[in-house]
Design a protein around this motif. Sequence first.
Motif, PDB file in Angstrom:
ATOM      1  N   LEU A  27       1.067  -1.277  -0.003  1.00  0.00           N
ATOM      2  CA  LEU A  27      -0.047  -0.065   0.059  1.00  0.00           C
ATOM      3  C   LEU A  27       0.891   1.310   0.052  1.00  0.00           C
ATOM      4  O   LEU A  27       0.193   1.936  -0.812  1.00  0.00           O
ATOM      5  CB  LEU A  27      -0.916   0.015   1.569  1.00  0.00           C
ATOM      6  CG  LEU A  27      -2.634  -0.299   1.004  1.00  0.00           C
ATOM      7  CD1 LEU A  27      -2.572  -1.299   1.875  1.00  0.00           C
ATOM      8  CD2 LEU A  27      -3.183   0.012  -0.091  1.00  0.00           C
ATOM      9  N   LYS A  28       2.148   1.502   0.723  1.00  0.00           N
ATOM     10  CA  LYS A  28       2.960   2.050   0.860  1.00  0.00           C
ATOM     11  C   LYS A  28       3.633   2.465  -0.715  1.00  0.00           C
ATOM     12  O   LYS A  28       3.213   4.086  -0.818  1.00  0.00           O
ATOM     13  CB  LYS A  28       3.816   2.188   2.031  1.00  0.00           C
ATOM     14  CG  LYS A  28       4.674   2.972   2.489  1.00  0.00           C
ATOM     15  CD  LYS A  28       5.864   3.006   3.685  1.00  0.00           C
ATOM     16  CE  LYS A  28       6.638   4.179   4.225  1.00  0.00           C
ATOM     17  NZ  LYS A  28       7.088   4.112   5.125  1.00  0.00           N
ATOM     18  N   CYS A 145     -10.469 -12.107   2.268  1.00  0.00           N
ATOM     19  CA  CYS A 145      -9.223 -12.523   1.439  1.00  0.00           C
ATOM     20  C   CYS A 145      -8.916 -14.116   2.215  1.00  0.00           C
ATOM     21  O   CYS A 145      -8.374 -14.298   2.502  1.00  0.00           O
ATOM     22  CB  CYS A 145      -7.793 -11.487   1.328  1.00  0.00           C
ATOM     23  SG  CYS A 145      -8.730 -10.674   0.400  1.00  0.00           S
ATOM     24  N   VAL A 146      -8.241 -14.972   1.462  1.00  0.00           N
ATOM     25  CA  VAL A 146      -8.177 -16.477   1.832  1.00  0.00           C
ATOM     26  C   VAL A 146      -6.989 -17.021   0.860  1.00  0.00           C
ATOM     27  O   VAL A 146      -6.966 -16.355  -0.601  1.00  0.00           O
ATOM     28  CB  VAL A 146      -9.550 -17.749   1.834  1.00  0.00           C
ATOM     29  CG1 VAL A 146     -10.506 -16.984   2.469  1.00  0.00           C
ATOM     30  CG2 VAL A 146     -10.082 -18.115   0.199  1.00  0.00           C
ATOM     31  N   THR A 351       0.077 -10.474  -1.746  1.00  0.00           N
ATOM     32  CA  THR A 351       0.194  -9.383  -1.863  1.00  0.00           C
ATOM     33  C   THR A 351      -0.728  -8.355  -2.315  1.00  0.00           C
ATOM     34  O   THR A 351      -1.654  -7.569  -2.185  1.00  0.00           O
ATOM     35  CB  THR A 351       1.304  -8.614  -1.195  1.00  0.00           C
ATOM     36  OG1 THR A 351       2.117  -9.728  -0.409  1.00  0.00           O
ATOM     37  CG2 THR A 351       1.412  -7.777  -0.463  1.00  0.00           C
ATOM     38  N   LYS A 352      -0.248  -8.215  -3.826  1.00  0.00           N
ATOM     39  CA  LYS A 352      -0.454  -7.262  -4.645  1.00  0.00           C
ATOM     40  C   LYS A 352      -2.575  -7.766  -4.891  1.00  0.00           C
ATOM     41  O   LYS A 352      -3.135  -6.374  -5.345  1.00  0.00           O
ATOM     42  CB  LYS A 352       0.205  -7.308  -6.555  1.00  0.00           C
ATOM     43  CG  LYS A 352       1.274  -7.115  -5.466  1.00  0.00           C
ATOM     44  CD  LYS A 352       2.072  -6.954  -7.416  1.00  0.00           C
ATOM     45  CE  LYS A 352       3.217  -6.267  -7.757  1.00  0.00           C
ATOM     46  NZ  LYS A 352       4.496  -6.352  -8.908  1.00  0.00           N
ATOM     47  N   GLU A 353      -2.714  -8.647  -4.850  1.00  0.00           N
ATOM     48  CA  GLU A 353      -4.282  -9.067  -5.352  1.00  0.00           C
ATOM     49  C   GLU A 353      -4.865  -8.454  -3.790  1.00  0.00           C
ATOM     50  O   GLU A 353      -6.264  -8.003  -4.322  1.00  0.00           O
ATOM     51  CB  GLU A 353      -4.284 -10.677  -5.370  1.00  0.00           C
ATOM     52  CG  GLU A 353      -3.982 -10.730  -7.142  1.00  0.00           C
ATOM     53  CD  GLU A 353      -4.335 -11.951  -7.003  1.00  0.00           C
ATOM     54  OE1 GLU A 353      -5.180 -13.320  -6.437  1.00  0.00           O
ATOM     55  OE2 GLU A 353      -3.927 -12.451  -8.105  1.00  0.00           O
ATOM     56  N   ILE A 354      -4.554  -8.854  -2.586  1.00  0.00           N
ATOM     57  CA  ILE A 354      -5.248  -8.384  -1.322  1.00  0.00           C
ATOM     58  C   ILE A 354      -5.549  -6.654  -1.613  1.00  0.00           C
ATOM     59  O   ILE A 354      -5.997  -6.343  -1.076  1.00  0.00           O
ATOM     60  CB  ILE A 354      -4.467  -8.667  -0.251  1.00  0.00           C
ATOM     61  CG1 ILE A 354      -4.415 -10.514  -0.479  1.00  0.00           C
ATOM     62  CG2 ILE A 354      -4.786  -8.138   1.011  1.00  0.00           C
ATOM     63  CD1 ILE A 354      -3.710 -11.025   0.983  1.00  0.00           C
ATOM     64  N   ASP A 356      -5.221  -4.492  -4.576  1.00  0.00           N
ATOM     65  CA  ASP A 356      -6.546  -4.657  -5.049  1.00  0.00           C
ATOM     66  C   ASP A 356      -7.221  -4.911  -4.761  1.00  0.00           C
ATOM     67  O   ASP A 356      -8.457  -3.092  -4.703  1.00  0.00           O
ATOM     68  CB  ASP A 356      -6.290  -5.958  -6.416  1.00  0.00           C
ATOM     69  CG  ASP A 356      -4.856  -5.414  -7.377  1.00  0.00           C
ATOM     70  OD1 ASP A 356      -4.213  -4.327  -7.175  1.00  0.00           O
ATOM     71  OD2 ASP A 356      -4.261  -6.123  -8.074  1.00  0.00           O
ATOM     72  N   GLU A 357      -8.094  -5.152  -3.500  1.00  0.00           N
ATOM     73  CA  GLU A 357      -8.813  -5.388  -2.405  1.00  0.00           C
ATOM     74  C   GLU A 357      -9.232  -4.196  -2.026  1.00  0.00           C
ATOM     75  O   GLU A 357     -10.654  -3.453  -1.845  1.00  0.00           O
ATOM     76  CB  GLU A 357      -9.481  -6.300  -2.674  1.00  0.00           C
ATOM     77  CG  GLU A 357      -9.652  -7.535  -3.034  1.00  0.00           C
ATOM     78  CD  GLU A 357     -10.320  -7.554  -4.609  1.00  0.00           C
ATOM     79  OE1 GLU A 357     -11.476  -7.042  -3.433  1.00  0.00           O
ATOM     80  OE2 GLU A 357     -10.780  -8.057  -5.798  1.00  0.00           O
ATOM     81  N   VAL A 358      -8.029  -3.948  -1.130  1.00  0.00           N
ATOM     82  CA  VAL A 358      -8.049  -2.785  -0.140  1.00  0.00           C
ATOM     83  C   VAL A 358      -8.433  -1.282  -1.003  1.00  0.00           C
ATOM     84  O   VAL A 358      -9.148  -0.427  -0.498  1.00  0.00           O
ATOM     85  CB  VAL A 358      -6.798  -2.575   0.015  1.00  0.00           C
ATOM     86  CG1 VAL A 358      -6.664  -1.466   1.580  1.00  0.00           C
ATOM     87  CG2 VAL A 358      -6.616  -4.083   1.836  1.00  0.00           C
TER      88      VAL A 358
END
Length: 364
Positions: A27-28, A145-146, A351-354, A356-358
């Motif tokens: 995110l940063k 996210c799982v 990490t990138k896909e999570i 993306d959801e954020v």
Amino acid sequence: MSSYKIILSGGGTGGHIYPAIAIANELKSRYPNAEFLFVGAKDRMEMEKVPQAGYDIKGLWISGIQRSLSLKNLSFPFKVISSLWKARKIIKSFKPHVAIGTGGFASGPLLYMAASKNIPSLIQEQNSYPGITNKLLAKKAQKICVAYDNLERFFPSDKIIKTGNPVRQGLLDIEDNTVEAKNNFNLKHGKYTLLVLGGSLGARRINQLIETELDFFDTQNVQIIWQCGKLYYQQYKIYNNTKNVQVYEFLNDMASAYAAADVIISRAGASSVSELCIVGKPVIFIPSPNVAEDHQTKNAMAIVNNDAAMIIKEEDLEVDFENKFSQLLASSDRQLQLSENIKKLALVNATKEIVDEVEKLLKK
């Protein structure tokens, strides 16, 4: 808008802390002006590891319920009330745009209070069998996210996104760093290196095994990087005086440790399993039998059933360990086969896909 405020909570063990840090780092990188605040449990390892990663953290007076009858459980209701009150105060002061929970005691009060203030929230569940905190929070979270299939029995199916587990940065390029990593650990080239991982706090039975088998490892021409864990370091640090043995309370540079290893012995916590798939080294899993629904064995078997790792249950160590370990070491073909197969199971973009959801929650 780039000056988002993002609050994260997850801790108790490295399996909850490092996914949260990995999400924050991604995110940063996307939002350099964003503000981050972690919330953890006082006196747990996140209070040390999160600041080391460069983030602020506030602690709650919270812990889990003891499964056995214990006087410690008498204080639990007071801890919950105290933590809810403090979490409410933190949220009111920080005013986050989104809340992210990766499991652990502190994420319960934090995400519950975030939901009560209509702050969108995302849960990241690492395991094949969710912990009680995430199961309770599922109804209030917008996204879950799982890393495993068939979690609809625990969570609302319309909220589930299979992403895999976030892993520490730097693990994707370890193959190019083997020589440098062995030099960093002062290891001998041409000698097998065994990396032993029992989790951030340590695994008593694995530590007992390694201590018992030190002479055997010597006969097998093996040198050892042994992370014995915080709870056991005082007991096992004496073996730092033993030839070809290095004992650590905790390995801060896991990328180098993985790069230096030829074979790995590990517990089967969800985050560890995800990292080991990316690392791609031959692994012997020794799952902890002392977890809910025996989920470490299930985590390990998801890999073993793809002929991508070996497993030895704690109860079988005395009978099977030396034979299975020596057979693996003697067969470079088997090592290569396990290595290639486990890499196929890696979910490298978790990490990138999570995140993306954020982002979707931030931009609603």
